[in-house]
Design an enzyme around this catalytic site. Sequence first.
Site, PDB file in Angstrom:
ATOM      1  N   ASP A   1       0.809  -1.219   0.000  1.00 21.57           N
ATOM      2  CA  ASP A   1       0.000   0.000   0.000  1.00 21.57           C
ATOM      3  C   ASP A   1       0.843   1.270   0.000  1.00 21.57           C
ATOM      4  O   ASP A   1       2.059   1.225   0.214  1.00 21.57           O
ATOM      5  CB  ASP A   1      -0.957  -0.004   1.214  1.00 21.57           C
ATOM      6  CG  ASP A   1      -0.317  -0.593   2.476  1.00 21.57           C
ATOM      7  OD1 ASP A   1       0.920  -0.524   2.608  1.00 21.57           O
ATOM      8  OD2 ASP A   1      -1.049  -1.121   3.320  1.00 21.57           O
TER       9      ASP A   1
ATOM     10  N   HIS B   1      -7.255  -4.826  10.156  1.00 18.68           N
ATOM     11  CA  HIS B   1      -6.976  -4.601   8.722  1.00 18.68           C
ATOM     12  C   HIS B   1      -5.679  -5.292   8.291  1.00 18.68           C
ATOM     13  O   HIS B   1      -4.741  -5.438   9.076  1.00 18.68           O
ATOM     14  CB  HIS B   1      -6.975  -3.103   8.354  1.00 18.68           C
ATOM     15  CG  HIS B   1      -5.846  -2.289   8.892  1.00 18.68           C
ATOM     16  ND1 HIS B   1      -6.016  -1.110   9.573  1.00 18.68           N
ATOM     17  CD2 HIS B   1      -4.494  -2.454   8.827  1.00 18.68           C
ATOM     18  CE1 HIS B   1      -4.854  -0.602   9.898  1.00 18.68           C
ATOM     19  NE2 HIS B   1      -3.904  -1.402   9.462  1.00 18.68           N
TER      20      HIS B   1
ATOM     21  N   GLU C   1      -9.720  -1.984   5.420  1.00 19.55           N
ATOM     22  CA  GLU C   1     -10.355  -1.713   6.702  1.00 19.55           C
ATOM     23  C   GLU C   1     -11.596  -2.595   6.858  1.00 19.55           C
ATOM     24  O   GLU C   1     -12.102  -3.149   5.870  1.00 19.55           O
ATOM     25  CB  GLU C   1     -10.743  -0.229   6.773  1.00 19.55           C
ATOM     26  CG  GLU C   1      -9.564   0.731   6.707  1.00 19.55           C
ATOM     27  CD  GLU C   1      -8.791   0.843   8.022  1.00 19.55           C
ATOM     28  OE1 GLU C   1      -8.739  -0.146   8.793  1.00 19.55           O
ATOM     29  OE2 GLU C   1      -8.214   1.919   8.271  1.00 19.55           O
TER      30      GLU C   1
END
Length: 259
Positions: A63, A134, A139
Site C-alpha cells: 500500500d 486490517h 479496513e
Amino acid sequence: MEIIIHPNAEDAAEMAERIITNLIVTNPQAVLGLATGSTPLRLYQRLAAKGLDWSGITSFNLDEYLGIGAQHPQSYSAFMQENLFRHVNIGVKNIHLPDGMAVDPETHCQAYEEKIHAAGGIDLQLLGIGTDGHIGFNEPSSSLSSRTRIKTLTARTRRDNARFFGSEREVPYHVITMGIGTILESRTVLLLATGENKAEAVAGAVEGALTSMNPASALQLHRKAILCLDEAAASKLQRRDYYHWVFDNKPAWQRISPN
Ligand code: F6R
C-alpha cells in the site's frame, strides 16, 4: 493457518527472517509482497544484516498513501528505501509500490494488479495487522474479494498512524492498497504481529468468524497462512496451548531449515 507463538517480538522476527531467507536462497527469482509499519522493522534489520543476494528478487508493496509522493518522508516508498531497499542489492526496476501521486489512480490500481500477474504472482506476502484487523489497508467492511483500489482509512487507523507524522491532521485520509482478494492469491502469506494492542485483532482473525469486519479473518481461507506472533499478540487466543503443541511436535520434514 499455522500459528507460531514466540516468547518475544525478537524471536518472532527471527522466525519470519528464517522463512524469507529460506525463500530467497531456494528461489533467487522470488516475488515478495512487502509491508511497512512498526512491526516489520526488526525483520528488515535482520534481513539487511544477512547479506543475501536480492539481485533477482522482485517486490510489490501492499500500500501507499494517496496524495503523497515517493520523496515525501512519510511515504511508504521512503520507508522501504530507508529500512530495507538501500541495505540490499535489489534492482531498482524490480521494486514496485503503488504511486500515491498517480494522475489516474483507478487505472494505476488496475495496472498494479497486472504487474503482479505479469511477474508470475506473489510467492510470499508479508503482512502486519491493524488494531482493527486490517491487512494492507483493507479496513473492516472491505470486500473479501477486493482488488487493488483506493480505500478510506478509519479514524482509528489515522490515530494509530499519527505517530509517523507530525500530527494526526497530517495523516492522509485515503490510500491505495492491494485488495484482500489480491493478498489471498499469494502462494504463502506470512503475518507478523507483536504486542498486546494486536491481541484482540489476532484472536478475531484466528478463532473468530470469517467476516469482513475483521479483514485478517480472510486468511482462514488461505491454504498457506503462517502467523508469527509474540506472546502478547497471542494472549487472547483460546487455543494457545494447542498451537504450542502443534509447533513442538512438528515433524522434522516440515521444519524450516536454518540458513
Ligand atoms: C502496512 C500495512 C498495514 C500495517 C498495519 C500494522 O504496509 O499494510 O496493514 O501492517 O497497520 O501497522 P504496525 O506494524 O505499524 O502496527
